[in-house]
Motif scaffolding. Structure first.
Motif, short mmCIF file in Angstrom:
data_model
loop_
_atom_site.label_atom_id
_atom_site.label_comp_id
_atom_site.label_asym_id
_atom_site.label_seq_id
_atom_site.Cartn_x
_atom_site.Cartn_y
_atom_site.Cartn_z
N LEU A 1 0.74 -1.22 0.04
CA LEU A 1 0.07 -0.17 0.05
C LEU A 1 0.85 1.10 -0.06
O LEU A 1 0.56 2.23 -0.75
N PHE B 1 0.65 -12.85 3.92
CA PHE B 1 0.48 -13.03 5.84
C PHE B 1 -0.20 -14.67 5.77
O PHE B 1 -1.01 -15.04 5.00
N LYS C 1 -3.80 -15.20 5.36
CA LYS C 1 -4.45 -14.70 4.09
C LYS C 1 -4.79 -16.07 3.16
O LYS C 1 -4.17 -16.95 3.21
N TYR D 1 -13.63 -5.61 12.90
CA TYR D 1 -12.70 -5.13 13.59
C TYR D 1 -13.54 -4.38 14.98
O TYR D 1 -14.37 -3.54 14.69
C1 LIG Z 1 -3.49 -8.15 5.96
C2 LIG Z 1 -3.84 -6.81 5.69
C3 LIG Z 1 -3.12 -5.68 5.13
C4 LIG Z 1 -1.82 -5.78 5.52
O1 LIG Z 1 -1.08 -6.82 5.24
P1 LIG Z 1 0.61 -7.29 5.95
O2 LIG Z 1 1.10 -8.33 4.97
O3 LIG Z 1 0.05 -7.84 7.23
O4 LIG Z 1 1.25 -6.02 6.10
C5 LIG Z 1 -3.71 -4.65 4.51
N1 LIG Z 1 -5.01 -4.40 4.35
C6 LIG Z 1 -5.84 -5.45 4.61
C7 LIG Z 1 -7.06 -4.95 4.57
C8 LIG Z 1 -5.45 -6.73 5.30
O5 LIG Z 1 -6.37 -7.51 5.71
#
Ligand SMILES: *Cc1c(COP(=O)(O)O)cnc(C)c1O
Length: 378
Positions: A65, A189, A192, A319
């Motif tokens: 991002l 991650f 995911k 959340y």
């Molecule tokens: C997991 C996640 C991120 C960040 O990803 P990382 O690999 O943990 O830095 C960003 N946006 C959303 C919506 C996420 O679920």
């Protein structure tokens, strides 16, 4: 019955252990730990899988991002429209780069950015919209792209939770999540939908000039080694992680289907229950259920959570605090933001276990326990 978990990475690994171990061993044998050939191979594999011109791997989804916003040359004070109801990273990078997050409401059914609420937030300073494909479901991209065209804005798709899913446009054409906007970002991650065994991420774009810029930003602002043209950062995907992802990518569709099957089962069990609103499946979206998140009506969520826990069923609240209510934004103008749907959702949502290895008896136990608890409380 095996112990219940939100995700079961161990069982998933054991099924593909030989391929994974072999892929890791190959990296060890060659010791090409940084920028080994598996990294470029992953980029090509993902380009093909997603049908996108460029995939640029990086260190994690948050970096992706940040790199996207840096490569688009967003400047201090530029406004970025983003949902407040998201994982905090989406908004954190906006603040980190001294851009101004403009918090947008989400749709109460899909939990993704409310496309009807975007236009009135657009000002002459607005530079980008960041739709988040939350819980595995695509935001409604057509109206977002129409607005972006009308006001000349970038669209950065936060696709950390929805790789493997796609969007069907008004024209009937299906496009992979993360390949419609100016740029898409994703995360590998471990939990995911396409997870590695550590941190990892990637950017996706069909704009070749932007892809070059992204590569440069992710690599110390250089095109040529030791010649630094712009301020960049150091964000690489490890070769070992790329090797793991090359194996796992072959299973991604199977993994998404396994998640969808669990969601189908839950949906059936909870259908028409007066206190449960099951996750809405928008007609335009192929939902890949990174999470199975439902809304509880007229029932105390925390009591349900606690009673499930006592039965050995883990749940999560994604959340509990929306971004605009986070402490770090207080005093920065966010205290005046009113987002009724977002605020309400954060008090009512609960996510049940969903993953690729879920067994029939586990699903049944979770659904029946959930219903039993709710029916006793209502
Ligand atoms: C997991 C996640 C991120 C960040 O990803 P990382 O690999 O943990 O830095 C960003 N946006 C959303 C919506 C996420 O679920």
């Amino acid at each position: 019955m095996d112990k219940l978990q939100m995700v079961d990475l161990k069982s998933q690994y054991l099924r593909i252990k030989d391929d994974i171990d072999g892929a890791i061993q190959e990296v060890l044998n060659t010791t090409a730990f940084i920028n080994g050939p598996q990294v470029a191979e992953l980029a090509r594999n993902l380009e093909q899988y997603l049908d996108v011109k460029h995939v640029i791997p990086c260190a994690n989804g948050t970096d992706a991002l940040q790199i996207a916003m840096m490569a688009l040359d967003l400047q201090e004070g530029d406004e970025v429209i983003t949902p407040s109801y998201t994982y905090f990273a989406t908004v954190e990078v906006v603040a980190l780069l001294k851009l101004k997050p403009v918090f947008c409401e989400v749709d109460p059914l899909t939990f993704t950015i409310d496309v009807k609420a975007i236009e009135k937030l657009i000002t002459p300073k607005t530079k980008a919209i960041v739709p988040v494909h939350l819980y595995g479901q695509s935001a409604d991209m057509d109206p977002i792209m129409d607005l972006a065209k009308k006001y000349n804005l970038f669209v950065i798709e936060d696709n950390a939770q929805a790789i493997g899913g796609y969007y069907t446009g008004k024209n009937g054409i299906k496009k992979a999540n993360g390949t419609i906007g100016t740029v898409g970002t994703t995360s590998f991650f471990p939990s995911k939908n396409l997870g590695c065994y550590g941190d990892g991420g990637a950017l996706t774009t069909n704009d070749s000039a932007l892809a070059e810029k992204i590569k440069m930003v992710a690599n110390h602002g250089q095109r040529k080694k030791y010649f630094h043209e712009i301020v960049g950062c150091n964000s690489r995907l490890d070769t070992i992680q790329a090797a793991i992802l090359n194996v796992k990518l072959k299973h991604l569709d199977t993994y998404c289907n396994a998640r969808r099957k669990v969601a189908d089962y839950y949906d059936q069990q909870f259908a028409n229950h007066p206190n449960i609103s099951t996750p809405h499946r928008a007609s335009y979206s192929h939902h890949v259920y990174h999470q199975y998140t439902l809304v509880l009506e007229g029932i105390d969520r925390d009591t349900v959570k606690k009673q499930l826990e006592e039965k050995g069923i883990p749940t999560m609240i994604y959340y509990p605090v929306p971004a605009h209510k986070q402490q770090m934004f207080q005093g920065a103008g966010a205290e005046d933001v009113v987002l009724e749907t977002t605020d309400l959702l954060t008090t009512k949502v609960i996510s049940l276990p969903i993953h690729t290895e879920m067994q029939e008896d586990q699903m049944q136990y979770i659904a029946s326990s959930f219903l039993e608890i709710i029916n006793a409380l209502k």
